[in-house]
Design a protein around this motif. Structure first.
Motif, PDB file in Angstrom:
ATOM      1  N   ARG A 122      44.808  41.376  40.609  1.00 54.93           N
ATOM      2  CA  ARG A 122      44.189  40.053  40.537  1.00 54.93           C
ATOM      3  C   ARG A 122      43.495  39.829  39.195  1.00 54.93           C
ATOM      4  O   ARG A 122      43.483  38.720  38.666  1.00 54.93           O
ATOM      5  CB  ARG A 122      43.189  39.884  41.682  1.00 54.93           C
ATOM      6  CG  ARG A 122      42.404  38.571  41.640  1.00 54.93           C
ATOM      7  CD  ARG A 122      41.547  38.410  42.877  1.00 54.93           C
ATOM      8  NE  ARG A 122      42.368  38.090  44.041  1.00 54.93           N
ATOM      9  CZ  ARG A 122      42.078  38.443  45.294  1.00 54.93           C
ATOM     10  NH1 ARG A 122      40.999  39.170  45.531  1.00 54.93           N
ATOM     11  NH2 ARG A 122      42.857  38.095  46.287  1.00 54.93           N
ATOM     12  N   PHE A 123      42.904  40.878  38.625  1.00 57.91           N
ATOM     13  CA  PHE A 123      42.125  40.741  37.397  1.00 57.91           C
ATOM     14  C   PHE A 123      42.827  41.392  36.207  1.00 57.91           C
ATOM     15  O   PHE A 123      42.980  40.771  35.163  1.00 57.91           O
ATOM     16  CB  PHE A 123      40.737  41.372  37.584  1.00 57.91           C
ATOM     17  CG  PHE A 123      39.880  40.657  38.584  1.00 57.91           C
ATOM     18  CD1 PHE A 123      39.048  39.631  38.193  1.00 57.91           C
ATOM     19  CD2 PHE A 123      39.915  41.012  39.926  1.00 57.91           C
ATOM     20  CE1 PHE A 123      38.253  38.963  39.111  1.00 57.91           C
ATOM     21  CE2 PHE A 123      39.129  40.355  40.862  1.00 57.91           C
ATOM     22  CZ  PHE A 123      38.304  39.331  40.461  1.00 57.91           C
ATOM     23  N   THR A 129      39.286  41.894  33.311  1.00 61.81           N
ATOM     24  CA  THR A 129      38.266  42.897  33.016  1.00 61.81           C
ATOM     25  C   THR A 129      37.551  42.566  31.715  1.00 61.81           C
ATOM     26  O   THR A 129      36.312  42.618  31.632  1.00 61.81           O
ATOM     27  CB  THR A 129      38.907  44.299  32.938  1.00 61.81           C
ATOM     28  OG1 THR A 129      39.489  44.614  34.208  1.00 61.81           O
ATOM     29  CG2 THR A 129      37.885  45.357  32.569  1.00 61.81           C
ATOM     30  N   ARG A 130      38.311  42.217  30.695  1.00 63.57           N
ATOM     31  CA  ARG A 130      37.693  41.828  29.415  1.00 63.57           C
ATOM     32  C   ARG A 130      36.760  40.630  29.617  1.00 63.57           C
ATOM     33  O   ARG A 130      35.666  40.573  29.042  1.00 63.57           O
ATOM     34  CB  ARG A 130      38.767  41.479  28.389  1.00 63.57           C
ATOM     35  CG  ARG A 130      39.587  42.651  27.881  1.00 63.57           C
ATOM     36  CD  ARG A 130      40.409  42.218  26.675  1.00 63.57           C
ATOM     37  NE  ARG A 130      41.405  43.199  26.285  1.00 63.57           N
ATOM     38  CZ  ARG A 130      41.158  44.286  25.561  1.00 63.57           C
ATOM     39  NH1 ARG A 130      39.922  44.548  25.180  1.00 63.57           N
ATOM     40  NH2 ARG A 130      42.137  45.121  25.240  1.00 63.57           N
ATOM     41  N   PRO A 152      37.444  43.478  40.226  1.00 59.99           N
ATOM     42  CA  PRO A 152      38.521  44.407  39.874  1.00 59.99           C
ATOM     43  C   PRO A 152      38.430  45.724  40.644  1.00 59.99           C
ATOM     44  O   PRO A 152      37.334  46.196  40.975  1.00 59.99           O
ATOM     45  CB  PRO A 152      38.310  44.636  38.371  1.00 59.99           C
ATOM     46  CG  PRO A 152      37.580  43.419  37.901  1.00 59.99           C
ATOM     47  CD  PRO A 152      36.699  43.019  39.037  1.00 59.99           C
ATOM     48  N   ILE A 153      39.601  46.304  40.906  1.00 58.94           N
ATOM     49  CA  ILE A 153      39.703  47.590  41.604  1.00 58.94           C
ATOM     50  C   ILE A 153      40.096  48.658  40.598  1.00 58.94           C
ATOM     51  O   ILE A 153      41.170  48.594  39.992  1.00 58.94           O
ATOM     52  CB  ILE A 153      40.743  47.526  42.732  1.00 58.94           C
ATOM     53  CG1 ILE A 153      40.377  46.430  43.744  1.00 58.94           C
ATOM     54  CG2 ILE A 153      40.863  48.878  43.436  1.00 58.94           C
ATOM     55  CD1 ILE A 153      41.488  46.123  44.733  1.00 58.94           C
ATOM     56  N   HIS A 154      39.217  49.640  40.426  1.00 56.34           N
ATOM     57  CA  HIS A 154      39.464  50.751  39.519  1.00 56.34           C
ATOM     58  C   HIS A 154      40.169  51.845  40.319  1.00 56.34           C
ATOM     59  O   HIS A 154      39.571  52.466  41.205  1.00 56.34           O
ATOM     60  CB  HIS A 154      38.128  51.253  38.952  1.00 56.34           C
ATOM     61  CG  HIS A 154      38.256  52.310  37.907  1.00 56.34           C
ATOM     62  ND1 HIS A 154      38.409  52.024  36.564  1.00 56.34           N
ATOM     63  CD2 HIS A 154      38.258  53.667  37.998  1.00 56.34           C
ATOM     64  CE1 HIS A 154      38.486  53.147  35.878  1.00 56.34           C
ATOM     65  NE2 HIS A 154      38.403  54.163  36.729  1.00 56.34           N
ATOM     66  N   GLN A 195      48.366  42.155  34.069  1.00 54.10           N
ATOM     67  CA  GLN A 195      48.662  43.436  33.430  1.00 54.10           C
ATOM     68  C   GLN A 195      47.591  44.455  33.787  1.00 54.10           C
ATOM     69  O   GLN A 195      46.401  44.228  33.576  1.00 54.10           O
ATOM     70  CB  GLN A 195      48.719  43.275  31.912  1.00 54.10           C
ATOM     71  CG  GLN A 195      48.892  44.557  31.138  1.00 54.10           C
ATOM     72  CD  GLN A 195      50.193  45.263  31.487  1.00 54.10           C
ATOM     73  OE1 GLN A 195      51.265  44.698  31.306  1.00 54.10           O
ATOM     74  NE2 GLN A 195      50.094  46.478  32.001  1.00 54.10           N
ATOM     75  N   VAL A 196      48.005  45.578  34.341  1.00 54.71           N
ATOM     76  CA  VAL A 196      47.080  46.631  34.736  1.00 54.71           C
ATOM     77  C   VAL A 196      46.566  47.381  33.504  1.00 54.71           C
ATOM     78  O   VAL A 196      47.297  47.561  32.522  1.00 54.71           O
ATOM     79  CB  VAL A 196      47.777  47.610  35.703  1.00 54.71           C
ATOM     80  CG1 VAL A 196      46.905  48.818  35.996  1.00 54.71           C
ATOM     81  CG2 VAL A 196      48.130  46.899  36.998  1.00 54.71           C
ATOM     82  N   THR A 197      45.304  47.807  33.564  1.00 55.97           N
ATOM     83  CA  THR A 197      44.705  48.557  32.455  1.00 55.97           C
ATOM     84  C   THR A 197      44.895  50.054  32.656  1.00 55.97           C
ATOM     85  O   THR A 197      44.394  50.610  33.633  1.00 55.97           O
ATOM     86  CB  THR A 197      43.195  48.268  32.354  1.00 55.97           C
ATOM     87  OG1 THR A 197      42.978  46.866  32.243  1.00 55.97           O
ATOM     88  CG2 THR A 197      42.589  48.978  31.159  1.00 55.97           C
TER      89      THR A 197
END
Length: 420
Positions: free
Chosen positions: A136-137, A142-143, A270-272, A338-340
């Motif tokens: 979702r984020f 996140t930024r 966000p989910i880490h 895009q996943v980090t």
């Protein structure tokens, strides 16, 4: 007619196997076990059923003779290694992630005929991918929440990872938030202990992050570990959000892909995604599932950040493997954000240059524990040194040249050179 009835949407799985029987026969046994067959023909097991639902062998490529990687009921001196590709009709699993994982990585690891069995890669149908919203984020979200511009994001882990009491925890969070670090995270071992419960950590971290933001103008993100019983997952998430928290962390291999997907269905932050435990099914080259295959399912389930290891780390993966993990995460998949990629394990000022050279991307989160906490000038200069190292790497400036211009970086180079 039988071919028309078969679902044209195909999940394609590539495996490395070893067998004492011809690889073609071993592949057939694997395909039968994971779809419409068993060790003996049973009533109702018609040819039409096989045509519609049976997994099919696409390719078998023999690699040569080798000693067995894994034990089994028999103990041959030599076995044949092979790469095989198997297709599963999507009708067998629908769009369910747990069922798909069971199909491609279930009982096949237990087959006595296989002396190695490793899922190397997955190709998923567009319809399957589209049925999951994904992150979702992601990196952009996140930024935005941190107030971070372009460039690699810098984070750290609370250390000592367990045993801290309230005052010590508060002091660490305060120093890190005042250092304008992008993200702080709980260790995977820190969940909800009686000596420092999640509720207490959330309250203290929120107070210190809010206070530091008045000074720095940036709001540090804290990834609170809400791993635990599934029944309490939403309660723990809501606790974080109610206090103004902007990230939650889940140890995905421990909780499972379905738990991650459940969290994604209601998460407001966000989910880490931590990967603790994944190496048990990933480390041996003859067994389990590769990171490149697993990450697709974790991304579809909704992780916004995913751990990938780190170049030059203290863990077992080679730098080439870590770089492949990062590139896999940066490859587009579906419509999610895009996943980090989260890099961790012994990351310090010597890490950005090889990382940039390998992946040519700064859409990363570099988690440095000792690389920040052990800086002789304190956390603020530790954070500054990592950012300076990243800027130098992207600009094509050597670490030595950059260190001459940036005192925090020079101090870190000297400190970590001595500890190498």
């Amino acid at each position: 007619m039988e071919n028309i009835m078969r679902d044209p949407r195909r999940i394609i799985a590539r495996y490395c196997i070893e067998s004492a029987i011809p690889p073609e026969r071993a592949a057939e046994i694997l395909a039968g076990e994971q779809s419409s067959g068993t060790f003996v023909r049973v009533p109702g097991e018609t040819q039409e059923l096989h045509e519609r639902h049976g997994a099919r062998i696409i390719d078998v490529r023999t690699l040569g003779e080798t000693t067995p990687s894994l034990p089994s009921r028999s103990a041959p001196q030599m076995v044949t290694a092979a790469e095989i590709e198997v297709e599963f009709p999507m009708e067998n699993v629908g769009s369910d992630l747990a069922t798909a994982l069971t199909a491609v990585a279930g009982n096949l690891f237990e087959l006595e005929q296989l002396f190695a069995c490793r899922l190397q890669s997955l190709v998923l149908p567009e319809e399957f991918i589209a049925s999951h919203p994904g992150a979702r984020f992601g990196t952009a979200g996140t930024r935005r929440l941190i107030g971070a511009g372009p460039g690699a994001m810098v984070g750290t882990i609370i250390k000592p990872n367990i045993g801290l009491r309230e005052d010590a925890f508060r002091s660490i969070v305060k120093d890190l938030a005042l250092a304008s670090i992008d993200l702080i995270k709980d260790d995977e071992l820190m969940t909800d202990p009686s000596y420092l419960p999640l509720e207490t950590r959330v309250r203290i971290a929120a107070e210190e992050i809010d206070s530091a933001a008045q000074v720095t103008g940036r709001r540090t993100m804290y990834a609170f570990n809400i791993t635990g019983d599934i029944a309490g997952l939403r309660r723990r998430h809501d606790l974080v959000v109610a206090a103004g928290g902007t990230c939650v962390m889940l140890t995905v291999p421990v909780m499972g892909i379905p738990a991650l997907e459940y969290l994604r269905s209601f998460s407001e932050v966000p989910i880490h995604g931590h990967r603790g435990g994944l190496a048990a099914s990933m480390r041996h080259p003859g067994l389990g599932i590769s990171y490149v295959a697993w990450q697709q399912l974790a991304r579809l389930a909704g992780a916004d950040h995913l751990h990938v290891g780190g170049l030059g780390s203290k863990f077992y993966e080679t730098d080439d493997e870590v770089a492949a993990n990062i590139r896999a995460l940066l490859t587009p998949l579906g419509t999610g954000e895009q996943v980090t990629p989260a890099l961790s394990s012994a990351q310090n000022v010597f890490s950005p240059h090889p990382t940039w050279a390998a992946v040519q991307s700064s859409d990363l989160l570099m988690l440095a524990g000792g690389g920040i906490a052990a800086h002789p000038g304190g956390p603020a200069r530790g954070v500054a040194s990592l950012r300076e190292a990243w800027e130098a790497a992207q600009a094509g400036v050597s670490l030595a040249d950059a260190a001459r211009e940036h005192p925090p970086l020079a101090e870190a180079v000297a400190a970590f050179s001595r500890s190498a």
